[in-house]
Every structure is written in structure tokens, then in C-alpha cells.
Design a protein around this motif. Structure first.
Motif, PDB file in Angstrom:
ATOM      1  N   UNK A  35      35.141  39.867  38.549  1.00 33.00           N
ATOM      2  CA  UNK A  35      35.760  41.087  39.062  1.00 33.00           C
ATOM      3  C   UNK A  35      36.435  40.898  40.414  1.00 33.00           C
ATOM      4  N   UNK A  36      35.870  40.061  41.273  1.00 30.81           N
ATOM      5  CA  UNK A  36      36.368  39.970  42.652  1.00 30.81           C
ATOM      6  C   UNK A  36      37.857  39.617  42.732  1.00 30.81           C
ATOM      7  N   UNK A  37      38.305  38.496  42.152  1.00 30.98           N
ATOM      8  CA  UNK A  37      39.728  38.163  42.318  1.00 30.98           C
ATOM      9  C   UNK A  37      40.652  39.177  41.663  1.00 30.98           C
TER      10      UNK A  37
ATOM     11  N   UNK B 194      45.459  36.682  29.950  1.00 26.63           N
ATOM     12  CA  UNK B 194      44.394  36.793  30.939  1.00 26.63           C
ATOM     13  C   UNK B 194      44.878  37.632  32.115  1.00 26.63           C
ATOM     14  N   UNK B 195      44.156  38.703  32.413  1.00 26.65           N
ATOM     15  CA  UNK B 195      44.636  39.615  33.448  1.00 26.65           C
ATOM     16  C   UNK B 195      44.664  38.997  34.833  1.00 26.65           C
ATOM     17  N   UNK B 196      43.879  37.963  35.105  1.00 22.26           N
ATOM     18  CA  UNK B 196      43.941  37.307  36.412  1.00 22.26           C
ATOM     19  C   UNK B 196      45.300  36.652  36.619  1.00 22.26           C
ATOM     20  N   UNK B 197      45.731  35.889  35.628  1.00 16.36           N
ATOM     21  CA  UNK B 197      47.036  35.229  35.731  1.00 16.36           C
ATOM     22  C   UNK B 197      48.166  36.260  35.746  1.00 16.36           C
ATOM     23  N   UNK B 198      48.032  37.292  34.930  1.00 16.13           N
ATOM     24  CA  UNK B 198      49.075  38.319  34.874  1.00 16.13           C
ATOM     25  C   UNK B 198      49.190  39.045  36.213  1.00 16.13           C
ATOM     26  N   UNK B 199      48.073  39.380  36.817  1.00 17.03           N
ATOM     27  CA  UNK B 199      48.109  40.051  38.118  1.00 17.03           C
ATOM     28  C   UNK B 199      48.779  39.178  39.171  1.00 17.03           C
ATOM     29  N   UNK B 200      48.551  37.884  39.108  1.00 14.93           N
ATOM     30  CA  UNK B 200      49.228  36.974  40.051  1.00 14.93           C
ATOM     31  C   UNK B 200      50.734  37.002  39.827  1.00 14.93           C
ATOM     32  N   UNK B 201      51.129  36.963  38.563  1.00 13.71           N
ATOM     33  CA  UNK B 201      52.554  36.942  38.230  1.00 13.71           C
ATOM     34  C   UNK B 201      53.243  38.235  38.661  1.00 13.71           C
ATOM     35  N   UNK B 202      52.529  39.360  38.607  1.00 14.54           N
ATOM     36  CA  UNK B 202      53.126  40.658  38.935  1.00 14.54           C
ATOM     37  C   UNK B 202      53.178  40.942  40.437  1.00 14.54           C
ATOM     38  N   UNK B 203      52.608  40.064  41.254  1.00 12.69           N
ATOM     39  CA  UNK B 203      52.522  40.344  42.692  1.00 12.69           C
ATOM     40  C   UNK B 203      53.885  40.599  43.331  1.00 12.69           C
TER      41      UNK B 203
ATOM     42  N   UNK C 115      35.449  32.449  43.986  1.00 17.60           N
ATOM     43  CA  UNK C 115      36.168  33.641  43.520  1.00 17.60           C
ATOM     44  C   UNK C 115      37.277  34.015  44.486  1.00 17.60           C
ATOM     45  N   UNK C 116      37.007  33.868  45.789  1.00 17.07           N
ATOM     46  CA  UNK C 116      38.028  34.179  46.798  1.00 17.07           C
ATOM     47  C   UNK C 116      39.206  33.224  46.666  1.00 17.07           C
ATOM     48  N   UNK C 117      38.893  31.935  46.510  1.00 13.47           N
ATOM     49  CA  UNK C 117      39.959  30.944  46.366  1.00 13.47           C
ATOM     50  C   UNK C 117      40.738  31.163  45.077  1.00 13.47           C
ATOM     51  N   UNK C 118      40.032  31.547  44.023  1.00 16.63           N
ATOM     52  CA  UNK C 118      40.692  31.803  42.739  1.00 16.63           C
ATOM     53  C   UNK C 118      41.773  32.875  42.874  1.00 16.63           C
ATOM     54  N   UNK C 119      41.482  33.911  43.660  1.00  8.36           N
ATOM     55  CA  UNK C 119      42.475  34.978  43.864  1.00  8.36           C
ATOM     56  C   UNK C 119      43.686  34.463  44.626  1.00  8.36           C
ATOM     57  N   UNK C 120      43.480  33.482  45.498  1.00  4.76           N
ATOM     58  CA  UNK C 120      44.566  32.999  46.353  1.00  4.76           C
ATOM     59  C   UNK C 120      45.444  31.942  45.692  1.00  4.76           C
ATOM     60  N   UNK C 121      44.911  31.252  44.679  1.00  7.12           N
ATOM     61  CA  UNK C 121      45.671  30.164  44.062  1.00  7.12           C
ATOM     62  C   UNK C 121      46.914  30.684  43.349  1.00  7.12           C
ATOM     63  N   UNK C 122      48.092  30.145  43.653  1.00 10.68           N
ATOM     64  CA  UNK C 122      49.304  30.574  42.923  1.00 10.68           C
ATOM     65  C   UNK C 122      49.301  30.028  41.497  1.00 10.68           C
TER      66      UNK C 122
END
Length: 640
Positions: free
Chosen positions: A180-182, A104-113, A71-78
Motif C-alpha cells: 500500500x505505501x508506494x 499493475x497499478x504501481x507501474x501505472x501510477x508511475x507512468x501517469x505522474x 517500499x519507499x524506494x519502490x515508490x521513487x524508482x522510475x
């Protein structure tokens, strides 16, 4: 070699590289070289932050579950994914500053960083409660395609893994935590330093969410676990009827702060020439405080026998004189020495010697005296229990009927619940994000509050387009997925608010849809292609992508909010985009030459982007860049 413009990478922010850069600034010895570039030297890290080496097998206080490392790595992957504009679903595209994003909100949150890093004042989310019937995202990046398909149970139209998390699953809590974590970790990045996050949930994952948020936001930034009386009668699933849910509140940092709520009507029952007020006894009613441990708060007031104000309030002084002769000390109901809430200086400067005077004496029925403050404050701090009718779950259903969507909105949150959170956490121009937006109650609440107080708050809704059950009222009414419901709710709510209030607010929203990159694979991984494939490099934009698609991806990559005003103009017969006046200009057409560059330079843009294939050759590209440097030296040019 001619001087050529830099290429935009068109990927989300590399969070690992950024963290390594920050660590290297503070501790140069922590970063070393690995097979694929810079890496963190974990042995050095342990030594840097401990007087002894912390072994991996040592016990420590922390939340663990199977899959946490992933989960931690998932949050870090571009990600190379992008957001594509859907103008036909939007409302007031040219003027609105609100966003609705499907995906998918995970990908969207990465894009909005990049574009929203540190810019969101408030986040409200109502994630799956993990009741045993909810769907959760399965973000296991290490599985191959066949394993993903076998594991998933179903996939949405964006090929995201979406599974039903049954309570009989061996990873029932773990899968929910891994989901939830990432998302929370990325959400923290976009919160402003004084930002606040509100999370609705019930007992199923309450304890785990608290520990998760303690780790991500910091235990010291926990504000409250507000109890919401969601059902007056209670749901009798077990031996105790369940009447409540929670809203967990965390600050982004110690800079966070909440506002206050207006008091209920009648809370200030008295009135004088200066306005409404209530009477608050000045004696400190906390039994732990008294003369014995607060001697500076133990002193006498002197009361005049003559009535000098309304409600039988008598003038008071801190020094005895011929008119003020009745001595009053703070005593509790048993006659034991207590103490005042105010010190002498405050009583003098804010209570007696001020206009209007705020402290008076009032005689009790037994002949004794109390000292009172005229409290004129019209607001109050939010309480940790919300049990008024406006926040019960049933209200969400009632409100859906007002916009003729009864039965279509399934279990919508009460409008007042979300509106109250927004009121506490935001000021008039803040951005509110909801990345589990469901039926778009949050967008509705933002518009309603703006209409009431004249605010200009903006909202960003993110929702996976989960398909509607064919047996549902929504499907029968023609809605294919939750996003269609959410967008229609915003349209109808906006029309209703405008009809009832006539408020001049932003009722629109721009729709964007998550998709794969606009660029062909060769753009992101040119090293994977041999020289005999050079024809792939000629135009690396996918055939089905438009100039509007490219502009959105460029704005995100350059860190510009998608809500900025976009204007289209024609220069030398070519379609040119202007974003926020001269913040960014972009032209994705062919035939870019020196004549075009001379005209563009007159606009003096801060940034300008072209397609690499828009130039006849590398020499033409270099000439345009050099000409722009001469005519508009502040302009930064890049290509895609």
C-alpha cells in the motif's frame, strides 16, 4: 556539430531528482555529489531541522515495519514501461475522455505522474482487506529472477508478482503495508490540492491504514472514518456479529473540502409563500454553553401576541414596543440560563430584518415561549455513520442482476456507496481515479451520477488482469480475467443508463494496457553497448510496435492526458497525429524532409515528434529542425 533536437527520455518522472531540485532551492547545503550524481547529505539534513543531531537509534513516534525502506524506494524508482492502446476493446475511442488501464497499478501510477500530476480531484479505492485469503502485490525490487519466482506463488500475464497473503505469514501485516505505501504515495501526487481520497476497508488493517495515511497525507488532513453498515444482520465469524466496514477519508491538503448531500424527502415539512422549511429551535442545546461562558449570546427577544405567520408563529423583535411585549430569554428545560445559537447582529440582519423573515416565536404547551428559525436549507453535511439500505453490501449484488451479471461480479461495492463519495468530493468536470477498480463500480457510479445531474465527470480505472478461478461463474461465462469483467460491466451499465435516462453523457472509455517500453533496450541504456553494435541504433523501436503505441508513450512522456482528442491527417502522403488541435503533432514514418517540414509548420504545433530513424541522416534532421524554427518559432521539436 549540427544542432540536433533533444530526445524524449520515455521514462516516468524521476521523483528523487525532482525532490532534490526542490530541496536544493530551499537548502543548497543539503544536496551534494555522489558516485551517481546528486545525493542528499543526511547529516546536513539532520542538522538543518534540529537543534541537536537526531540519531538513527533514537525512539520516535512513527509507523515501522520490515520492508518499509524498500517500499519507499519502490515508490521513487522510475519506470520505462508504457501504456499501449487497445482500440478493439474500447468504446467511442475518438470522443470519450474516460480511461480503462490494464496492468499493475504501481507501474501505472508511475507512468501517469507527468500527465496527471495534481489533476485528479477524487480517488476511491477498495484495496485487498488482508483477510488472510487476499492476494497482494510483492514489489521487492531487490530480488533476482529466480528468487522472485520462488517467492511469488504465481505471476500474472504481465509477470507481476502476485501472492496470497496468508494470515499465518510472518510478514502478514508488513507485506500489506509494503504494497500500500508506494501506491498511496504516488496517488497523493496526482491528487489536486483540494483533492480527496476515500479508502474502503474493514477491521483487519484499519489501524495500520490510518497510521500509513497520517504519514503520507498528514494527520492534519484526516477528515473522517465513516462507518458503513454493510450487513444489517451481521456476520457471525466471532463472538460479536460484524455489521460494518469503513471508508477512510483524507484531504490532499488543507485546501480540501467536501460538498453536502440532499436531505431526505419530508425533511422540510412546512411551506409558506417562499418555499419549504423546517423549524429549528434557536436556543443552543449544548449543555456546555450558556450565559456563563457565552454572554454575547444571552439577550432577550420580544414576541408579539398576535399571530403573524403560519404554524402559530408570532412576530419577534429585539427591541420591546407596544406590539412586542413578551420577553423571551434562552432557558433550558430546568429554567437555567442558556444562550442562543446566533448573536444579536445575525438575529437582526438574517432573522428579522430580511425577506423572508426567518425568526419567529412559538408558544409552548406550558405557556412559555420558544424562538425558532425557519430553516430552508435543502442539503446537509454527510454523517459519520451510513446505515441506510442503499449502502449495504447486498445492494451490490442486486445491482449486478440489473445488468445481467449476477454471479459474475464477486462482492461488488454498492453503487450508492461509491456514488455518494463522488457526489461529496467532485463538481461536474472533475476526474475520478480508482486504481483497485475490480468490477468497475466506480465507473458505473460516475456515469450514473452524470446522468442524474448533467455532470461531465471523467473516470480512470486501473486494474491488474488477475485470472478468474476456473470454478467461478465468471470463468464459466467466458471471462478470462477481472479486466474483461470490468470492461463489460462499464459497457452494460452505460447501455442501461442510456436506455433508462436518455442522458447525453460520455458512456465510452479508451483501453490501454501496460507493457514494456516501445523502445529497444539500446534506447534507454546506450552506454551498455559497444561501438561494434552501432547497427542497433539505426531504428531503436521494437518491431511489433505501432504508431499508435508510440503516440501514447510520447503523450505520457510529454505530460499530456491520454483522454485528449486525437485526429489523424495526411501531410505529404504521411500519417500525422494531431493531439488536442495543435498541442502535439507526431509523425513516425520515414522520409521526413524539408518539404514535409514546410507543410507541418503551417499547422504551428506547440510540440512535434519524429522517429530518429525517420530522417535520412543527421544533416536532414538538423535541416528540418532549423526550418521549423524559422517558419514556426514556437514549435518544440523532439525525436525518439
Amino acid at each position: 556539430m549540427p544542432d540536433t533536437p533533444e530526445k524524449l527520455d520515455l521514462e516516468s518522472k524521476d521523483l528523487i531528482a525532482e525532490k532534490l531540485e526542490q530541496l536544493q532551492q530551499l537548502f543548497p547545503n543539503l544536496v551534494t555529489e555522489g558516485e551517481n550524481g546528486k545525493v542528499l547529505d543526511l547529516d546536513q539534513l539532520k542538522n538543518e531541522f534540529s537543534t541537536e543531531v537526531v540519531e538513527g537509534t533514537k525512539e520516535r513516534y512513527r509507523l515501522e515495519w520490515p520492508g518499509k525502506k524498500e517500499a519507499i524506494v519502490t515508490a521513487n524508482l522510475p519506470t520505462t514501461k508504457t501504456l499501449r492502446p487497445v482500440k478493439e476493446d474500447s468504446v467511442d475511442w475518438d470522443t470519450t475522455e474516460n480511461l480503462y488501464i490494464e496492468g499493475d497499478n504501481l507501474e501505472v501510477l508511475k507512468i501517469l505522474q507527468e500527465s496527471y500530476f495534481g489533476k485528479i480531484k477524487m480517488i476511491y479505492i477498495d484495496p485487498p482487506y488482508n483477510t488472510g485469503k487476499d492476494f497482494v502485490y510483492k514489489d521487492n525490487f531487490s530480488k533476482d529472477a529466480q528468487e522472485e519466482l520462488e517467492e511469488s506463488g504465481q505471476k500474472d500475464e504481465y509477470k507481476q508478482r502476485l501472492i496470497q497473503n496468508a494470515d499465518t505469514s510472518g510478514r502478514y501485516h508488513s507485506d500489506w503495508l509494503s504494497m500500500m505505501y508506494p501506491r498511496l504515495k504516488l496517488a497523493r501526487n496526482v491528487l489536486s490540492k483540494d483533492g480527496v481520497i476515500f479508502v474502503s476497508l474493514d477491521d483487519n488493517e484499519n489501524s495500520n491504514l490510518r497510521k500509513l495515511c497520517d504519514e503520507i497525507f498528514g494527520e492534519q488532513n484526516f477528515l473522517s472514518q465513516v462507518i458503513i453498515q454493510s450487513n444489517k444482520r451481521g456476520q457471525t465469524y466471532k463472538e460479536i456479529a460484524k455489521c460494518h466496514e469503513y471508508v477512510i477519508v483524507y484531504y490532499r491538503s488543507d485546501s480540501g473540502a467536501l460538498g453536502e448531500l440532499a436531505k431526505e424527502a419530508g425533511s422540510l415539512p412546512h411551506q409558506d409563500k417562499h418555499g419549504e422549511y423546517d423549524l429549528w429551535e434557536l436556543r443552543n442545546r449544548n449543555p456546555k454553553f450558556g450565559r456563563h461562558n457565552r454572554p454575547n449570546l444571552y439577550y432577550p427577544f420580544y414576541v408579539s401576541e398576535g399571530i403573524t405567520a403560519d404554524n402559530n408563529l408570532h412576530s419577534v423583535k429585539l427591541v420591546k414596543d407596544e406590539n412586542h411585549t413578551i420577553e423571551v430569554f434562552p432557558k433550558n428545560s430546568e429554567g437555567v440560563d442558556s444562550c442562543w445559537r446566533w448573536g444579536k447582529d445575525k438575529s437582526l440582519n438574517e432573522g428579522i430584518n430580511c425577506d423572508p423573515q426567518n425568526i419567529f416565536g412559538k408558544q409552548k404547551r406550558d405557556g412559555g415561549w420558544n424562538i425558532y428559525e425557519k430553516a430552508r436549507k435543502s442539503t446537509t453535511k454527510a454523517k459519520s455513520i451510513w446505515n441506510d439500505t442503499a449502502v449495504i453490501s447486498e445492494q451490490g449484488t442486486v445491482e449486478s442482476g440489473k445488468i445481467e451479471m449476477s454471479g459474475i461480479l464477486e462482492f461488488p461495492k454498492p453503487l450508492e456507496l461509491v456514488k455518494r463519495c463522488i457526489l461529496l468530493a467532485t463538481t461536474s468536470k472533475d476526474i475520478v481515479l480508482d486504481f483497485f477498480s475490480g468490477s468497475s463500480t466506480t465507473a458505473h457510479a460516475v456515469m450514473q451520477l452524470n446522468a442524474e445531474d448533467g455532470g461531465k465527470r471523467k473516470h480512470i480505472m486501473v486494474q491488474l488482469p488477475e485470472e478468474c478461478d476456473e470454478k467461478s461463474e465468471a470463468f464459466k461465462a467466458g471471462y478470462k480475467n477481472i479486466c474483461e469483467i470490468g470492461k463489460e460491466r462499464i459497457r452494460r451499465a452505460g447501455a442501461k443508463i442510456k436506455e433508462e435516462t436518455g442522458a447525453d453523457i460520455d458512456y465510452g472509455f479508451r483501453v490501454y494496457r501496460l507493457d514494456e517500453s516501445n523502445m529497444a533496450d539500446v534506447y534507454h541504456t546506450p552506454q551498455d553497448y559497444d561501438q561494434d553494435k552501432l547497427e542497433l541504433f539505426a531504428d531503436n523501436v521494437k518491431e511489433d510496435r505501432t504508431a499508435d503505441d508510440l503516440l501514447a508513450q510520447v503523450m505520457l512522456d510529454w505530460g499530456l492526458p491520454l483522454s485528449l482528442p486525437i485526429e489523424e491527417i495526411s501531410i505529404e502522403g504521411k500519417r500525422v497525429f494531431k493531439v488536442a488541435s495543435n498541442s502535439l503533432m507526431a509523425c513516425f514514418e520515414a522520409g521526413i524532409d524539408e518539404d514535409f517540414a514546410k507543410e507541418v509548420a503551417k499547422e504551428e504545433p506547440l510540440r512535434i515528434v519524429f522517429k530518429d530513424a525517420g530522417f535520412a541522416n543527421d544533416t536532414a534532421k538538423s535541416n528540418v529542425q532549423q526550418l521549423l524554427k524559422q517558419l514556426s518559432p514556437e514549435t518544440e521539436m523532439k525525436v525518439i
